[in-house]
Write an enzyme that holds these catalytic residues in place. Structure first.
Site, mmCIF file in Angstrom:
data_model
loop_
_atom_site.group_PDB
_atom_site.id
_atom_site.type_symbol
_atom_site.label_atom_id
_atom_site.label_comp_id
_atom_site.label_asym_id
_atom_site.label_seq_id
_atom_site.Cartn_x
_atom_site.Cartn_y
_atom_site.Cartn_z
ATOM 1 N N LYS A 251 83.501 -7.066 -42.605
ATOM 2 C CA LYS A 251 84.741 -7.700 -41.670
ATOM 3 C C LYS A 251 83.858 -8.669 -40.768
ATOM 4 O O LYS A 251 82.837 -8.171 -39.986
ATOM 5 C CB LYS A 251 85.426 -6.662 -40.951
ATOM 6 C CG LYS A 251 86.296 -7.264 -39.959
ATOM 7 C CD LYS A 251 86.959 -6.310 -39.175
ATOM 8 C CE LYS A 251 88.061 -6.850 -38.051
ATOM 9 N NZ LYS A 251 88.649 -6.115 -37.204
ATOM 10 N N ASP A 256 87.589 -11.235 -31.691
ATOM 11 C CA ASP A 256 89.030 -10.857 -31.821
ATOM 12 C C ASP A 256 89.735 -10.695 -30.278
ATOM 13 O O ASP A 256 89.527 -9.887 -29.798
ATOM 14 C CB ASP A 256 88.828 -9.406 -32.468
ATOM 15 C CG ASP A 256 90.433 -8.784 -32.844
ATOM 16 O OD1 ASP A 256 91.288 -9.645 -32.668
ATOM 17 O OD2 ASP A 256 90.401 -7.448 -33.106
ATOM 18 N N LYS A 263 95.021 -8.848 -26.869
ATOM 19 C CA LYS A 263 94.476 -7.619 -26.237
ATOM 20 C C LYS A 263 94.327 -7.828 -24.733
ATOM 21 O O LYS A 263 93.993 -8.953 -24.170
ATOM 22 C CB LYS A 263 92.913 -7.312 -26.804
ATOM 23 C CG LYS A 263 92.728 -6.933 -28.264
ATOM 24 C CD LYS A 263 91.181 -6.958 -28.575
ATOM 25 C CE LYS A 263 91.194 -6.479 -30.102
ATOM 26 N NZ LYS A 263 91.624 -5.300 -30.300
ATOM 27 N N ASP A 274 82.928 -7.597 -33.421
ATOM 28 C CA ASP A 274 83.953 -7.499 -34.503
ATOM 29 C C ASP A 274 83.615 -7.902 -35.871
ATOM 30 O O ASP A 274 84.174 -7.873 -36.828
ATOM 31 C CB ASP A 274 85.341 -7.926 -34.166
ATOM 32 C CG ASP A 274 86.492 -7.165 -34.640
ATOM 33 O OD1 ASP A 274 86.180 -5.912 -35.037
ATOM 34 O OD2 ASP A 274 87.762 -7.586 -34.663
ATOM 35 N N ASP A 333 96.953 -8.295 -34.071
ATOM 36 C CA ASP A 333 95.921 -7.679 -33.803
ATOM 37 C C ASP A 333 95.282 -6.790 -34.996
ATOM 38 O O ASP A 333 93.874 -6.405 -34.967
ATOM 39 C CB ASP A 333 95.775 -6.856 -32.697
ATOM 40 C CG ASP A 333 94.615 -6.534 -31.970
ATOM 41 O OD1 ASP A 333 93.599 -7.244 -32.481
ATOM 42 O OD2 ASP A 333 94.589 -5.744 -30.925
ATOM 43 N N GLU A 335 93.980 -7.557 -37.723
ATOM 44 C CA GLU A 335 93.579 -8.759 -38.468
ATOM 45 C C GLU A 335 92.661 -8.495 -39.497
ATOM 46 O O GLU A 335 92.410 -9.345 -40.561
ATOM 47 C CB GLU A 335 93.234 -10.102 -37.670
ATOM 48 C CG GLU A 335 91.849 -9.848 -37.044
ATOM 49 C CD GLU A 335 91.343 -8.420 -36.271
ATOM 50 O OE1 GLU A 335 92.542 -7.921 -35.645
ATOM 51 O OE2 GLU A 335 90.441 -8.291 -36.460
ATOM 52 N N ARG A 337 92.167 -6.145 -41.575
ATOM 53 C CA ARG A 337 92.674 -5.605 -42.947
ATOM 54 C C ARG A 337 93.151 -6.693 -43.643
ATOM 55 O O ARG A 337 92.975 -6.616 -44.770
ATOM 56 C CB ARG A 337 93.728 -4.563 -42.684
ATOM 57 C CG ARG A 337 94.731 -4.693 -41.986
ATOM 58 C CD ARG A 337 95.541 -3.629 -41.339
ATOM 59 N NE ARG A 337 94.880 -2.848 -40.218
ATOM 60 C CZ ARG A 337 95.263 -1.812 -39.499
ATOM 61 N NH1 ARG A 337 96.534 -1.412 -40.132
ATOM 62 N NH2 ARG A 337 94.493 -1.344 -38.532
HETATM 63 N N1 BES Z 1 88.832 -5.069 -34.106
HETATM 64 C C1 BES Z 1 89.752 -3.956 -33.863
HETATM 65 C C2 BES Z 1 89.310 -2.709 -33.689
HETATM 66 C C3 BES Z 1 88.310 -2.123 -32.806
HETATM 67 C C4 BES Z 1 88.936 -1.813 -31.399
HETATM 68 C C5 BES Z 1 86.959 -2.307 -33.002
HETATM 69 C C6 BES Z 1 87.922 -1.493 -30.385
HETATM 70 C C7 BES Z 1 86.115 -1.782 -32.062
HETATM 71 C C8 BES Z 1 86.612 -1.460 -30.842
HETATM 72 C C9 BES Z 1 90.822 -4.177 -34.598
HETATM 73 O O1 BES Z 1 91.097 -5.675 -35.312
HETATM 74 C C10 BES Z 1 91.975 -3.791 -33.922
HETATM 75 O O2 BES Z 1 92.544 -4.651 -32.902
HETATM 76 N N2 BES Z 1 93.004 -2.921 -34.451
HETATM 77 C C11 BES Z 1 94.056 -2.375 -33.919
HETATM 78 C C12 BES Z 1 95.038 -1.924 -35.145
HETATM 79 C C13 BES Z 1 96.279 -1.718 -34.558
HETATM 80 C C14 BES Z 1 97.132 -2.841 -34.266
HETATM 81 C C15 BES Z 1 97.048 -0.916 -35.643
HETATM 82 C C16 BES Z 1 93.733 -1.283 -33.042
HETATM 83 O O3 BES Z 1 92.953 -0.506 -33.288
HETATM 84 O O4 BES Z 1 94.190 -1.135 -32.096
HETATM 85 ZN ZN ZN Z 2 89.200 -6.620 -35.156
HETATM 86 ZN ZN ZN Z 3 92.239 -6.714 -33.879
#
Ligand code: BES
Ligand code: ZN
Ligand code: ZN
Length: 485
Positions: A251, A256, A263, A274, A333, A335, A337
């Site tokens: 990834k 992000d 966020k 990220d 968010d 994104e 996947r």
């Molecule tokens: N990049 C984030 C995941 C992340 C969060 C990595 C904190 C490192 C530290 C990812 O893209 C994300 O925002 N995921 C969301 C998914 C949710 C919307 C289902 C998350 O983890 O809140």
């Molecule tokens: Zn992310």
């Molecule tokens: Zn994200």
């Protein structure tokens, strides 16, 4: 970090020598000049020294006394992390070179000990000072280590270990750097240089190509970014044409923001990391190529910025993925996947990869589940799991398997498209993320590794300082050096 071997145990006055102490340690085995150590060493050990101790001297070499746990069984990991701590102590005292006396510990060969120490000092000796002008107390990084009294019959093993750890450190530089320096353009540049290594090549799918191939998910996520989205495909052919191909998919969200589902400030602060999955697969394939491993490997690296502007993709939008499945974006968010979906389809359909291992900072839920010790492994393939876990134990880059089954896969049904990019609630977030990616893998043997928990250290630990850990470079390189299943 450069590693050297010296037959003699002669020590100069200006040297700094690292000596391990442990139960049963015989101080007479030390080089002759170390009066101080012989006088006080035993006392130091039995007074239960907890951390490496720096003993400066005007008359002879400075010493760093490194205690290994008293009473407990000493494992290679103990040696690795004690060496890492010692490296930091050396650096605090402005040493860029140290000499090392190998401990003698039952159960471990000198080669095993030297390899673990090499890992410890190389990874522990890393400092990120790209943005420091140098006029404050910036630590100097450790440049060289010399094993004393060693003929180095296991030299190649140590040099190969240092090679991979040095690549972990380059990975850390990339992850630690801000988006001004690390973005889709600059990562492509770095990859171009890496692709010059023997038996490597690179192909870039630029935005135009992504659009023409109908890779609509990565195009949607990357649309609002300052840099254009793209997929890098690096290829290393170290095996025969008839051999199997592994694809590491990483990834690469160079920042992000969350997109329109933006966020909160605290959650966005570190989101330059990220792209840690992208960096680890890039430096893993570099390591594999430099070690000339007899395997065939692709690194597939989707690169985007998940940004906010009028071009941003929107909550509620539906896109048809490269695989043909339609995806209902319920949260911008989630994104990672989306870009991985098109990338794993590409790895399977276009590259015909037999194995697909994707590595991603995919979910915050991963840290909730596992803290910062273990990365999450999700797969249906038990043999692949065994191989990855075995590499994880060997390298100390820890992995823990989470379950997956059809019931989890059902959680991402959408009423208006084939699948949604999130489930209805926050439960089992890491598994749901993996279940989404699984929808884009057909026959390839697949495993997903969520490194949101391990790629970044909020606090300095025994092995690593703060921020990027380089997680994954050593794990994937070790996996590729094992027998394919
Ligand atoms: N990049 C984030 C995941 C992340 C969060 C990595 C904190 C490192 C530290 C990812 O893209 C994300 O925002 N995921 C969301 C998914 C949710 C919307 C289902 C998350 O983890 O809140
Ligand atoms: Zn992310
Ligand atoms: Zn994200």
């Amino acid at each position: 970090m450069k590693m050297f071997f010296e037959n003699s145990r002669e020590i100069g006055k200006k040297d700094t020598v690292l000596v391990f102490t442990y139960e049963g340690f015989d101080f007479k085995t030390l080089p002759t000049k170390m009066e101080f150590m012989r006088t006080y060493g035993t006392a130091l050990y039995f007074s239960e020294l907890k951390n490496p101790l720096y003993l400066p001297s005007d008359k002879e070499a400075d010493l760093i006394v490194v205690p290994l746990k008293n009473g407990d069984v000493i494992e290679l990991e103990t040696i690795r992390s004690a060496s890492a701590q010692a490296a930091r102590v050396a650096m605090q005292h402005k040493n860029s070179a140290i000499k090392i006396v190998l401990p003698e510990i039952d159960n471990f060969s000198r080669e095993e000990l030297a390899v673990s120490i090499t890992e410890g000092v190389t990874l522990g000796g890393y400092v990120f000072n790209r943005y420091k002008s140098g006029d404050d107390d910036t630590a100097t990084s450790l440049e060289s280590c010399t094993f004393l009294g060693e003929t180095g019959e296991y030299k190649e093993k140590v040099l190969n270990t240092a090679l991979v750890c040095n690549n972990s450190n380059l990975c850390r530089d990339m992850v630690n750097s801000g988006t001004e320096e690390v973005n889709p353009d600059s990562i492509e540049k770095a990859a171009t240089v890496i692709a010059k290594i023997k038996n490597m090549s690179m192909r870039v799918l630029n935005e135009k190509k992504l659009i023409s191939k109908k890779m609509n998910l990565i195009c949607a996520v990357g649309r609002a970014g300052r840099y254009r989205p793209r997929i890098l495909e690096l290829k290393y052919k170290g095996g025969k044409s008839s051999d199997k191909w592994i694809a590491f998919v990483g990834k690469g969200v160079t920042f992000d923001t969350g997109g329109l589902d933006v966020k909160p400030a605290a959650g966005m602060l570190d989101m330059r990391y990220d792209m840690a999955g992208a960096a680890s697969v890039l430096y893993a394939i570099k390591s594999i190529a430099e070690l000339k491993l007899p395997v065939n490997v692709y690194a597939v690296i989707p690169l985007v910025e998940n940004a906010v502007d009028s071009q941003s993709y929107k909550p509620g939008d539906v896109f048809v993925s490269y695989s043909g499945k339609s995806v209902h974006v319920q949260n911008t968010d989630a994104e990672g996947r989306l870009i991985l979906a098109d990338a794993v389809t590409y790895a399977e359909k276009d590259l015909k990869a037999d194995y697909i291992i994707d590595m991603a900072t995919l979910t915050g839920a991963c840290s909730i589940a596992l803290g910062s010790e273990y990365a999450a492994l999700v797969t249906y393939d038990d043999k692949l799991k065994d191989a990855l876990v075995s590499s994880s134990i060997k390298t100390g880059e820890k992995l823990w398997q989470l379950p997956i089954n059809k019931a989890y896969e059902k959680l991402i049904k959408s009423d208006i498209a084939d699948i949604a990019n999130i489930s209805a609630d926050r439960k089992a977030g890491t598994i749901v993320g993996a279940a989404f990616i699984k929808q884009f893998v057909d026959k390839s043997r697949w495993a997903h590794i969520d490194i949101a928990s391990t790629a970044w250290a909020d606090n300095a630990g025994a092995m690593y300082g703060k921020y990027s850990t380089g997680y994954g470079v050593r794990l994937l390189t070790d996996f590729a050096s094992g027998p394919l299943l």
